[in-house]
Motif scaffolding. Structure first.
Motif, PDB file in Angstrom:
ATOM      1  N   LEU A   1       0.819  -1.212   0.000  1.00 12.48           N
ATOM      2  CA  LEU A   1       0.000   0.000   0.000  1.00 12.48           C
ATOM      3  C   LEU A   1       0.858   1.269   0.000  1.00 12.48           C
ATOM      4  O   LEU A   1       0.571   2.223  -0.728  1.00 12.48           O
ATOM      5  CB  LEU A   1      -0.942  -0.009   1.215  1.00 12.48           C
ATOM      6  CG  LEU A   1      -2.111  -0.982   1.084  1.00 12.48           C
ATOM      7  CD1 LEU A   1      -2.821  -1.177   2.429  1.00 12.48           C
ATOM      8  CD2 LEU A   1      -3.111  -0.504   0.032  1.00 12.48           C
ATOM      9  N   LEU A   2       1.937   1.243   0.803  1.00 14.63           N
ATOM     10  CA  LEU A   2       2.751   2.463   0.898  1.00 14.63           C
ATOM     11  C   LEU A   2       3.688   2.627  -0.289  1.00 14.63           C
ATOM     12  O   LEU A   2       4.184   3.722  -0.551  1.00 14.63           O
ATOM     13  CB  LEU A   2       3.531   2.469   2.223  1.00 14.63           C
ATOM     14  CG  LEU A   2       2.639   2.695   3.440  1.00 14.63           C
ATOM     15  CD1 LEU A   2       3.440   2.630   4.727  1.00 14.63           C
ATOM     16  CD2 LEU A   2       1.915   4.033   3.363  1.00 14.63           C
ATOM     17  N   GLY A   3       3.890   1.549  -1.041  1.00 13.34           N
ATOM     18  CA  GLY A   3       4.797   1.619  -2.187  1.00 13.34           C
ATOM     19  C   GLY A   3       4.115   2.089  -3.466  1.00 13.34           C
ATOM     20  O   GLY A   3       4.755   2.187  -4.514  1.00 13.34           O
ATOM     21  N   ARG A   4       2.835   2.415  -3.377  1.00 19.02           N
ATOM     22  CA  ARG A   4       2.118   2.846  -4.592  1.00 19.02           C
ATOM     23  C   ARG A   4       2.604   4.232  -5.017  1.00 19.02           C
ATOM     24  O   ARG A   4       3.108   4.999  -4.206  1.00 19.02           O
ATOM     25  CB  ARG A   4       0.617   2.837  -4.307  1.00 19.02           C
ATOM     26  CG  ARG A   4       0.114   1.412  -4.032  1.00 19.02           C
ATOM     27  CD  ARG A   4      -1.272   1.356  -3.446  1.00 19.02           C
ATOM     28  NE  ARG A   4      -2.207   2.084  -4.269  1.00 19.02           N
ATOM     29  CZ  ARG A   4      -2.706   3.259  -3.943  1.00 19.02           C
ATOM     30  NH1 ARG A   4      -2.408   3.826  -2.802  1.00 19.02           N
ATOM     31  NH2 ARG A   4      -3.522   3.869  -4.762  1.00 19.02           N
ATOM     32  N   THR A   5       2.399   4.559  -6.286  1.00 16.31           N
ATOM     33  CA  THR A   5       2.888   5.862  -6.770  1.00 16.31           C
ATOM     34  C   THR A   5       2.165   7.003  -6.038  1.00 16.31           C
ATOM     35  O   THR A   5       1.003   6.857  -5.651  1.00 16.31           O
ATOM     36  CB  THR A   5       2.637   6.024  -8.288  1.00 16.31           C
ATOM     37  OG1 THR A   5       1.260   5.762  -8.538  1.00 16.31           O
ATOM     38  CG2 THR A   5       3.500   5.071  -9.090  1.00 16.31           C
ATOM     39  N   THR A   6       2.846   8.104  -5.877  1.00 15.51           N
ATOM     40  CA  THR A   6       2.269   9.235  -5.134  1.00 15.51           C
ATOM     41  C   THR A   6       1.223   9.956  -5.993  1.00 15.51           C
ATOM     42  O   THR A   6       1.308   9.968  -7.217  1.00 15.51           O
ATOM     43  CB  THR A   6       3.382  10.219  -4.713  1.00 15.51           C
ATOM     44  OG1 THR A   6       4.161  10.513  -5.869  1.00 15.51           O
ATOM     45  CG2 THR A   6       4.263   9.616  -3.642  1.00 15.51           C
ATOM     46  N   LYS A   7       0.235  10.545  -5.310  1.00 12.65           N
ATOM     47  CA  LYS A   7      -0.937  11.127  -6.009  1.00 12.65           C
ATOM     48  C   LYS A   7      -1.397  12.405  -5.320  1.00 12.65           C
ATOM     49  O   LYS A   7      -1.143  12.576  -4.139  1.00 12.65           O
ATOM     50  CB  LYS A   7      -2.153  10.165  -5.906  1.00 12.65           C
ATOM     51  CG  LYS A   7      -1.908   8.720  -6.185  1.00 12.65           C
ATOM     52  CD  LYS A   7      -2.311   8.409  -7.599  1.00 12.65           C
ATOM     53  CE  LYS A   7      -1.727   7.122  -8.094  1.00 12.65           C
ATOM     54  NZ  LYS A   7      -1.976   5.964  -7.295  1.00 12.65           N
ATOM     55  N   PRO A   8      -2.201  13.225  -6.006  1.00 13.68           N
ATOM     56  CA  PRO A   8      -2.923  14.293  -5.295  1.00 13.68           C
ATOM     57  C   PRO A   8      -4.084  13.670  -4.500  1.00 13.68           C
ATOM     58  O   PRO A   8      -4.571  12.600  -4.870  1.00 13.68           O
ATOM     59  CB  PRO A   8      -3.454  15.188  -6.424  1.00 13.68           C
ATOM     60  CG  PRO A   8      -3.412  14.339  -7.657  1.00 13.68           C
ATOM     61  CD  PRO A   8      -2.430  13.241  -7.449  1.00 13.68           C
ATOM     62  N   GLU A   9      -4.520  14.367  -3.433  1.00 16.81           N
ATOM     63  CA  GLU A   9      -5.634  13.841  -2.633  1.00 16.81           C
ATOM     64  C   GLU A   9      -6.956  14.324  -3.232  1.00 16.81           C
ATOM     65  O   GLU A   9      -7.483  15.357  -2.871  1.00 16.81           O
ATOM     66  CB  GLU A   9      -5.539  14.302  -1.178  1.00 16.81           C
ATOM     67  CG  GLU A   9      -6.581  13.638  -0.284  1.00 16.81           C
ATOM     68  CD  GLU A   9      -6.739  14.306   1.082  1.00 16.81           C
ATOM     69  OE1 GLU A   9      -6.595  15.535   1.158  1.00 16.81           O
ATOM     70  OE2 GLU A   9      -7.010  13.579   2.046  1.00 16.81           O
ATOM     71  N   VAL A  10      -7.502  13.567  -4.177  1.00 23.54           N
ATOM     72  CA  VAL A  10      -8.771  13.966  -4.794  1.00 23.54           C
ATOM     73  C   VAL A  10      -9.717  12.772  -4.764  1.00 23.54           C
ATOM     74  O   VAL A  10      -9.279  11.633  -4.713  1.00 23.54           O
ATOM     75  CB  VAL A  10      -8.601  14.394  -6.277  1.00 23.54           C
ATOM     76  CG1 VAL A  10      -7.903  15.736  -6.387  1.00 23.54           C
ATOM     77  CG2 VAL A  10      -7.884  13.336  -7.069  1.00 23.54           C
ATOM     78  N   TYR A  11     -11.013  13.065  -4.805  1.00 24.33           N
ATOM     79  CA  TYR A  11     -11.993  11.987  -4.848  1.00 24.33           C
ATOM     80  C   TYR A  11     -12.380  11.688  -6.300  1.00 24.33           C
ATOM     81  O   TYR A  11     -13.531  11.692  -6.664  1.00 24.33           O
ATOM     82  CB  TYR A  11     -13.232  12.350  -4.033  1.00 24.33           C
ATOM     83  CG  TYR A  11     -13.004  12.266  -2.531  1.00 24.33           C
ATOM     84  CD1 TYR A  11     -11.941  11.545  -2.003  1.00 24.33           C
ATOM     85  CD2 TYR A  11     -13.864  12.895  -1.650  1.00 24.33           C
ATOM     86  CE1 TYR A  11     -11.735  11.468  -0.632  1.00 24.33           C
ATOM     87  CE2 TYR A  11     -13.664  12.816  -0.278  1.00 24.33           C
ATOM     88  CZ  TYR A  11     -12.601  12.109   0.222  1.00 24.33           C
ATOM     89  OH  TYR A  11     -12.410  12.018   1.569  1.00 24.33           O
ATOM     90  N   GLY A  12     -11.377  11.464  -7.150  1.00 18.97           N
ATOM     91  CA  GLY A  12     -11.668  11.171  -8.549  1.00 18.97           C
ATOM     92  C   GLY A  12     -11.804   9.681  -8.780  1.00 18.97           C
ATOM     93  O   GLY A  12     -11.933   8.901  -7.839  1.00 18.97           O
ATOM     94  N   ALA A  13     -11.716   9.286 -10.039  1.00 14.18           N
ATOM     95  CA  ALA A  13     -11.942   7.880 -10.385  1.00 14.18           C
ATOM     96  C   ALA A  13     -10.731   7.000 -10.099  1.00 14.18           C
ATOM     97  O   ALA A  13     -10.836   5.788 -10.071  1.00 14.18           O
ATOM     98  CB  ALA A  13     -12.311   7.763 -11.853  1.00 14.18           C
ATOM     99  N   THR A  14      -9.556   7.614  -9.878  1.00 17.45           N
ATOM    100  CA  THR A  14      -8.365   6.800  -9.606  1.00 17.45           C
ATOM    101  C   THR A  14      -7.812   7.129  -8.233  1.00 17.45           C
ATOM    102  O   THR A  14      -8.210   8.109  -7.607  1.00 17.45           O
ATOM    103  CB  THR A  14      -7.261   7.087 -10.648  1.00 17.45           C
ATOM    104  OG1 THR A  14      -6.969   8.476 -10.590  1.00 17.45           O
ATOM    105  CG2 THR A  14      -7.707   6.692 -12.034  1.00 17.45           C
TER     106      THR A  14
END
Ligand SMILES: NC(=O)c1ccc[n+]([C@@H]2O[C@H](COP(=O)([O-])OP(=O)(O)OC[C@H]3O[C@@H](n4cnc5c(N)ncnc54)[C@H](O)[C@@H]3O)[C@@H](O)[C@H]2O)c1
Ligand SMILES: O=P(O)(O)OC[C@H](O)CO
Length: 337
Positions: free
Chosen positions: A323-336
């Motif tokens: 879980l922690l190794g996933r690529t970094t993202k913005p915190e949005v409630y989008g589809a991904t």
């Protein structure tokens, strides 16, 4: 209302007590005649809610035909994966104008159906005769009359209001909602997230981890719910965040407890044996919720990780890295995610 609760587990029993306390005429159906006898004579359900005094006016029967005769409200209090089989057996005795209310929090594995869909398919009832109840409702706390609230969802608001009146007790406050999808998805998904929270607690992690899992669990629940047509505000309410917080935080939750045992190093079989026959819905629903998400192109990384621990032999310690190794993202409630 003349109501029957079909199923005498912990939540079915607590709900029957609410309905009596709210002034309804209530009977319960128990599969085992000896449990019906115990409820009628000792006014207790010692298997599921030991020490809770049930109202003297609450009766129980083990005949389906007798249980359903003349009932206006039929409360289905059996686990998600057996609802279809149970309803199929009950169908011939259901009064044609009854309203069905599901208490189950899960998604059927074989079909991906929510409980309202199962009820409609089996009975052919109109949508206005099909409702669900979901919220932060740990059975034991409510049986002890600790104040709580819930959501009664039905596409027909007038029917939801009628059931709301039937459930309004001094310690229990029902709200109505016409968003059946959101109410059901909130209830099913939170059990999966509660397993993850239990695993984290079992591994010795504290409140930051818990809050992260609850919040990101809500994000993925919102993604799935909205993809299925739910209203985001339902998931911001009692059946969404409300139930997530209660279930993910409480040692009374069977799902959280199940996850905690895995986090402490127990095998799936050992954790299953420790439930004493009580249902931890998320263990099965992690598969159906994950499948629904994949079908709709929705990312649910926590659900995926719980699924892999429960069904593909992933070690709980490896789940953290995954879980922690996933690529970094913005915190949005989008589809991904
Ligand atoms: N316990 C709670 O705090 C709580 C609160 C809200 C919702 N729920 C939901 O309510 C549903 C029922 O939960 P519960 O807590 O009463 O579960 P439980 O494990 O306490 O009891 C389940 C009941 O269903 C019966 N049952 C099991 N398999 C069956 C089958 N194949 N056919 C007929 N009956 C069967 C059992 O005998 C028992 O009476 C679940 O979906 C659960 O997620 C539970
Ligand atoms: O004991 P659990 O984990 O099935 O949770 C019970 C209720 O759903 C909490 O709202």
């Amino acid at each position: 209302m003349r109501a029957v609760v079909m199923g005498s587990g912990s939540w079915g029993t607590a709900v029957a007590k609410i309905l009596v306390d709210a002034g309804n005429e209530v009977t319960m159906w128990a599969r085992r005649p000896e449990l019906a006898e115990q409820i009628n004579t000792r006014h207790e359900n010692g298997d599921y809610l030991p020490g809770i005094a049930l109202p003297a006016g609450l009766t129980a029967v083990s005949s389906v035909e007798e249980a359903l005769a003349g009932r206006e409200l039929v409360v289905c209090a059996v686990p998600s994966q057996s609802l279809r089989e149970n309803l199929t057996q009950w169908r011939e005795f259901l009064p044609a104008d009854a309203v069905l209310l599901s208490l189950a929090k899960g998604v059927e594995i074989s079909t991906g159906d929510r409980m309202s869909q199962v009820m409609k398919e089996v009975t052919g009832f109109d949508d206005s005769q099909i409702a669900v109840l979901s919220g932060p409702n740990l059975a034991r706390e409510i049986a002890e009359e600790q104040p709580a609230a819930t959501v009664i969802a039905c596409s027909d608001e007038a029917v939801a209001q009628r059931i709301q009146q039937a459930f309004a007790a001094s310690y229990f406050r029902p709200y109505t909602n016409t968003d059946v999808v959101g109410t059901e998805i909130g209830g099913a998904a939170k059990n999966v997230i509660a397993l993850a929270c239990g695993m984290a607690a079992g591994m010795g992690f504290g409140e930051n981890t818990l809050a992260t899992l609850i919040t990101r669990g809500l994000a993925e629940t919102i993604r799935l719910g909205t993809a299925l047509g739910a209203d985001i505000t339902t998931l911001a309410g009692l059946a969404g965040i409300g139930d997530l917080v209660a279930t993910c935080s409480s040692p009374l939750s069977r799902n959280r407890t199940f996850g905690a045992r895995l986090g402490e190093g127990a095998s799936l079989e050992e954790a299953q044996a420790a439930t004493n026959g009580q249902v931890a819905e998320g263990v099965k629903s992690c598969r159906s919720v994950r499948n629904l998400a994949r079908e709709h192109g929705v990312e649910m990384p926590l659900t995926e990780a719980v699924y892999q621990v429960c069904h593909e032999g992933l070690d709980v310690q490896d789940m953290v890295g995954m879980l922690l190794g996933r690529t970094t993202k913005p915190e949005v409630y989008g589809a991904t995610d």
